[in-house]
Design an enzyme around this catalytic site. Structure first.
Site, PDB file in Angstrom:
ATOM      1  N   ARG A 113     -14.501   2.463 -27.555  1.00 26.70           N
ATOM      2  CA  ARG A 113     -15.098   1.330 -27.479  1.00 26.70           C
ATOM      3  C   ARG A 113     -16.623   1.379 -27.230  1.00 26.70           C
ATOM      4  NH1 ARG A 113     -16.764  -0.763 -22.941  1.00 26.70           N
ATOM      5  NH2 ARG A 113     -16.837  -3.343 -22.649  1.00 26.70           N
ATOM      6  N   ASP A 151     -10.070  19.965 -19.553  1.00 26.64           N
ATOM      7  CA  ASP A 151     -10.136  21.572 -19.082  1.00 26.64           C
ATOM      8  C   ASP A 151     -11.551  21.835 -18.872  1.00 26.64           C
ATOM      9  OD1 ASP A 151      -7.512  21.970 -20.023  1.00 26.64           O
ATOM     10  OD2 ASP A 151      -7.810  22.199 -22.127  1.00 26.64           O
ATOM     11  N   GLY A 201      -6.544  23.824 -17.533  1.00 28.29           N
ATOM     12  CA  GLY A 201      -7.627  24.557 -17.765  1.00 28.29           C
ATOM     13  C   GLY A 201      -7.751  25.544 -18.783  1.00 28.29           C
TER      14      GLY A 201
END
Lengths: 309, 309, 309, 309
Positions: free
Chosen positions: D6, D112, D155
């Site tokens: 956007r 992550d 992660g």
């Protein structure tokens, strides 16, 4: 409401029906603003707040002639049955259309919970949880002596949302249109509360109550120089937000029931939750009727608030 | 549960009673771990998740001798009546204490909603909203073809939470202990769903279902190289979190009703929500009983899921 | 703030120090209201909103004599160092105590983000997320043409919260104390916006802006009979609620840094977040100073709002 | 990511550019799946979780030939510049396209937080708050002695999310790929913790850590009959959900910066947050690089966890 539209569509697909959604309510119906709905169009509707189809007031529809034109517009578009999702005004419109020959099923949806013939309308549980979240946050704020937090919640002439918010929010007092409360009693309760060592004092006021939230704040501020009242109007914050599980399930049950009623040729009924079952209630029995507030819940709110917390 | 303890205390204060809370359940009762509760002690309990009094398994209490000692411990501490808040096992203990002469009132609280004699137990609505939040988030994640998201929810031998989560979460399928589902039917549904253009596929599996969530993932992964299943076990995430408005109000109603039952000398009953009213249900009628799953809701979940969304 | 108190205590335990918490701010300090804190006392503080130690205005502390008495009270209680958590006023008090010989470290905590010397104060991120949640909900509500939703957010003389809320909430306009906006420009923007087909129009107004939110609503309502403005004052809703991850981590970092500063004998400093590092900023440099609003963020809010959404 | 799309579109409209969105990532680029974006198309994108444009793996794009074809496809469609929003793999693809002559700007987005050259990637703050909400709920659940709650968070090879979750969630220990932890040390800490009277014990484990969350649970369960470990894998729950204010604002800043970089003819750069400013970092400097974990934050998590809470 989006969840109800989705449920109606899913149930109608199950009957092999074609489905179109009407944009902007009766205004859109008059103007023939139909949006064709297929199985892919409803992805994500379940979890969205607000009304994705929009709403709009229609002065035209308010007239007899407008209502007749709406029935014509529906017929021209090939509509064989209509499901109306809305509050008292919308359901009155639904009755008028049904009386003019368009088979209609009604689904109650309003955060005021003032529609007769159903224990709960769609949107009430979501609005209630929002109001309780607001009360929780206000009570979290650092408190000082002799300060009252006054929270105004929606409900028009019905105190349901106020009483339930007060119960769930652990408010110290609640003012509703149905029961009279003198502002001086609230001031006295505030006084006793802080003398009893309570760190905060929260009053929930229904928008239709007398005194109003604004007037109550005035009374408290005038009661002495050591008093102060903070007003928080929950306002339109209550109307938005993703729907709770209860509202989604209620929407699913009422939506499927509305389609079934139309399929059974049993039009002119509102689907209502009564205890654990969905009943078909004649629209003419509920239009113009008030939904009374359960005095037991009002008393319970008082009972659980009576002792300082 | 905290909201129920608070309601019991508030209602008991209203009767002029002294109130003590028992820490760590029956283990604490045996050891006489009472915490005196006054009007100030419960501030903030309304909005807290979990169980602030703690819970602990007690092997001692499981014996006949232990139960008799618990009654003695309560009497020595001057306890004239006890309110037990908990699931099936706790309420069985409540019945045993009542039979040994200690007046007891029961309040159903378990997220599994498997206690007979009540439509809803405290905690169910909160767990349901948490489960639905998890389903919403999982459906938000980037989706790819032929991948199924399998979400395991609590419920022990009762599929209530699974069915309601599926209904509210807009799941594509639900597996419960009460109804049999063949894994190959799920694989076929997954296939049809993606062929129909759906961007995601979510199955809710009750922990007591067969196949289990784990087994279902195995079936899907074995169904062909283009299939993959992700398992998310909602697990203990469901048990925590601040209570919803419904749960707080239910706790308030049941708590006040329990105190009233003891005040009326009507012990040995569980307070149950039936439709819109609170009934006193004899503990002996509900202990050991199963709460049946409403097949209408199961069918509705299927009906609303049938067409790809 | 609770998370900051917890972090200070944890870090101080790590140095082998004894820790006491002062209740109700400087008022409590003057009255010697210390609450001994051990490792078990802080369970659950991390996730609680509000200020569990309470706050209270103190007229006594406002005087020179009061401040000297506060230092004496602290010394009599054996206090060797004090960590003050609060906004500009509290930090000014901290400087006064430090100048009177009590080693003090300051931690900025205010939702207004108007403390100089730090990029962020504790509480800002939580308040910002709350304000954005309010804007989201308001935008969800059924919209109708020529209606403007005006949302007033906190910030005193600082437009930070307003600008960031507008950016994150996707508001159409934002009014702050730092930049002038003519109400007629907002009315024109509203007009253009609905002509461009936008379904809603949201303006965020900082409480210190001119026109105020109230005045802006008046302007819009006076602009023509087809215009209407709804005012929602976020008010105290912003101050409560469980803290975000950012606020908890910031509290942890600043709390540990404050203890380290006192341990290093480096008193009279406020811990400030500057970029990614925690700096020790002399209290005398920040007391009475304003924190300027980044004009780039204000411009960005305008840039992203310029085109109808 | 939706908020970034956007912002890019809004900023591009501001420059008078035409905008098209590419569906399903590089797979869609190869197939020319462009969706024209006008000012009305982005309504509501700000607050939506997930990726509304979809993502899809593309084996074709992985080849040199595929990348060249992608550049051709873009040119044929009249694309003069491309903004790529994604993690390390997506940004490597962006560099390859830029090297083949298509001007590209990169925006880091991955939960992550393993992209070099930026302090934060879009999505990290949202995932972090979700993980902390999970930890809060798990800690709320009734606890019993010698039970450890092990929470696995995302992660990949980077412990950032684990360390920050542990800090913000008040975890007792954290295991990351970057720092070695012996499982027997965790068992000893669990023992000490319960001896110290703590009611719960929570360990956060990064998915890339050794031992893994699964292995750690095994160690704890094997440590003695009085020990038990519960594993909760946050999994895909972390990836969904409405974005936090921080993520929306970061998306807005990076999106506007990317458009500005392309407008300045400064392609081949990733927009990175460094301290408080947005820097243009050459894509070739960050592709294939690791983002190191700040050891100070890891130590702080240990310091604040050291003493039982």
């Amino acid at each position: 409401m989006n969840a109800a539209v989705r449920a109606v569509a899913q149930a109608a697909f199950g009957k092999g029906w074609e489905v179109a959604a009407v944009e902007s309510g009766y205004a859109g119906l008059l103007e023939g603003r139909f949006r064709s709905v297929d199985s892919g169009a409803l992805s994500g509707w379940m979890s969205r707040g607000g009304t994705m189809l929009g709403t709009e007031r229609s002065d035209d529809f308010a007239t007899d002639e407008g209502k007749s034109r709406a029935v014509e517009a529906a017929r021209e578009a090939g509509v064989e049955g209509l499901v109306v999702v809305g509050g008292g005004g919308s359901l009155a419109g639904a009755l008028a259309l049904d009386e003019r020959g368009l088979p209609v099923a009604g689904i109650p949806a309003t955060i005021d919970n003032d529609v007769a013939g159903t224990d709960m309308s769609i949107g009430v549980d979501t609005a209630l949880n929002t109001a309780v979240g607001i009360i929780d946050r206000i009570r979290d704020t650092a408190s000082s002596h002799h300060r009252a937090h006054v929270v105004e919640v929606f409900g028009r002439d019905n105190g349901y949302l106020a009483v339930m918010s007060a119960l769930a929010g652990g408010a110290d007092a609640v003012l509703t249109p149905e029961f009279e409360t003198k502002p001086e009693d609230i001031v006295r309760l505030l006084e006793e509360s802080y003398e009893g060592g309570k760190p905060h004092f929260v009053v929930v006021v229904s928008e239709g109550a007398s005194p109003t939230a604004d007037e109550l704040c005035g009374h408290i501020n005038d009661a002495g120089e050591s008093y102060a009242a903070d007003l928080t109007a929950a306002g339109h914050i209550q109307s938005g937000g993703g729907p709770t599980a209860f509202d989604r399930i209620l929407a699913g049950r009422l939506g499927a029931a509305a389609v079934k009623a139309l399929a059974d040729g049993d039009a002119g009924k509102m689907m209502g939750l009564q205890g654990n079952v969905i009943e078909r209630v004649p629209l003419e029995e509920i239009v113009g009727e008030d939904r009374p507030l359960d005095p037991g819940l009002y008393e319970l709110a008082g009972e659980l608030a009576r002792i300082p917390r």
